[in-house]
Enzyme design. Sequence first.
Site, PDB file in Angstrom:
ATOM      1  CG  HIS A  43      14.323 -10.702  18.467  1.00 18.70           C
ATOM      2  ND1 HIS A  43      14.629 -11.004  19.775  1.00 18.70           N
ATOM      3  CD2 HIS A  43      14.187  -9.353  18.431  1.00 18.70           C
ATOM      4  CE1 HIS A  43      14.678  -9.889  20.486  1.00 18.70           C
ATOM      5  NE2 HIS A  43      14.422  -8.875  19.688  1.00 18.70           N
ATOM      6  NE  ARG A  45      18.162  -7.347  18.779  1.00 20.73           N
ATOM      7  CZ  ARG A  45      18.171  -8.669  18.953  1.00 20.73           C
ATOM      8  NH1 ARG A  45      18.169  -9.472  17.906  1.00 20.73           N
ATOM      9  NH2 ARG A  45      18.184  -9.184  20.167  1.00 20.73           N
ATOM     10  CD  GLU A  70      12.170 -14.301  20.767  1.00 23.67           C
ATOM     11  OE1 GLU A  70      12.042 -15.339  21.431  1.00 23.67           O
ATOM     12  OE2 GLU A  70      13.271 -13.808  20.451  1.00 23.67           O
ATOM     13  CB  THR A 100      22.083 -11.433  21.712  1.00 27.05           C
ATOM     14  OG1 THR A 100      21.013 -12.396  21.798  1.00 27.05           O
ATOM     15  CG2 THR A 100      22.983 -11.564  22.923  1.00 27.05           C
ATOM     16  CG  HIS A 191      19.610 -15.828  25.579  1.00 28.01           C
ATOM     17  ND1 HIS A 191      19.344 -14.863  24.636  1.00 28.01           N
ATOM     18  CD2 HIS A 191      20.912 -15.699  25.880  1.00 28.01           C
ATOM     19  CE1 HIS A 191      20.423 -14.157  24.401  1.00 28.01           C
ATOM     20  NE2 HIS A 191      21.408 -14.649  25.133  1.00 28.01           N
ATOM     21  N   GLY A 214      17.814 -20.742  18.881  1.00 27.97           N
ATOM     22  CA  GLY A 214      18.299 -20.276  17.597  1.00 27.97           C
ATOM     23  C   GLY A 214      19.793 -20.435  17.427  1.00 27.97           C
ATOM     24  CG  HIS A 215      24.123 -18.384  18.642  1.00 31.36           C
ATOM     25  ND1 HIS A 215      24.651 -17.540  17.691  1.00 31.36           N
ATOM     26  CD2 HIS A 215      25.190 -18.979  19.256  1.00 31.36           C
ATOM     27  CE1 HIS A 215      25.976 -17.611  17.733  1.00 31.36           C
ATOM     28  NE2 HIS A 215      26.325 -18.478  18.675  1.00 31.36           N
TER      29      HIS A 215
END
EC number: 2.6.99.2
Length: 238
Positions: A43, A45, A70, A100, A191, A214-215
């Site tokens: 993802h 940014r 993403e 996030t 998420h 992920g996290h």
Amino acid sequence: MTKLSVNINKIATLRNARGGDIPNVVKCALDIEKFGAEGITVHPRPDERHIRYQDAKDLKPVLKTEFNIEGNPVTKFVNLVLEIKPAQVTLVPDAEDAITSNAGWDTIRYKEYLQEVISEFKKYGIRTSIFVDPDEKMIQGAAETGTDRIELYTESFAEKFAAGKKEEAVAPYAKCAKIAHDLGLGINAGHDLSLDNIEFFKNEVNFVDEVSIGHALIAEALYLGLEETIARYLKKLQ
């Protein structure tokens, strides 16, 4: 079987904290594939504070599993996706300064915008998914955008699950997954899914094609190691 795609943003965050190239994002992604994950998610940014645009370009030629990118479809992101042509692009309405992702699309308000972006990606054979809250109207709106899939935003599920409200937590997701399936949409989820809650979610929510984690996975791997953590997720998703 629900596929596991591992979001490697946090690996890039660790690398960027020190500078240099440790841990190496590409090597980690290849190891994650070797350990059994069925996809890699990034993802990027605009400020490139974790995954960099160059990381996405470096990953595409070497990955053997599905590559999912993403992001908010600003011009820079759209150009990146069209250059790389990943298996899947997931559209997320996150602000540039968001820590996030924190909300799904209003698929009614932004229907024409999403239709335009999605049609461009689909010209190149890129599967599209849009990030949505577990809201029946948003699911129905998503079907009108032309997207292939939705990704159910699961933060509220994780919060209520942790508070011991399991049935309340999962009910809207099970309902929305059924609606999405009936509308011909594929279903992803992501998420705050973790080893604690993923099995319950998978058992209660039907038709889920893929989870992107992920996290929590990277945090759990600090104790268990990447290989063991991925093995545990795969077992719970069977």
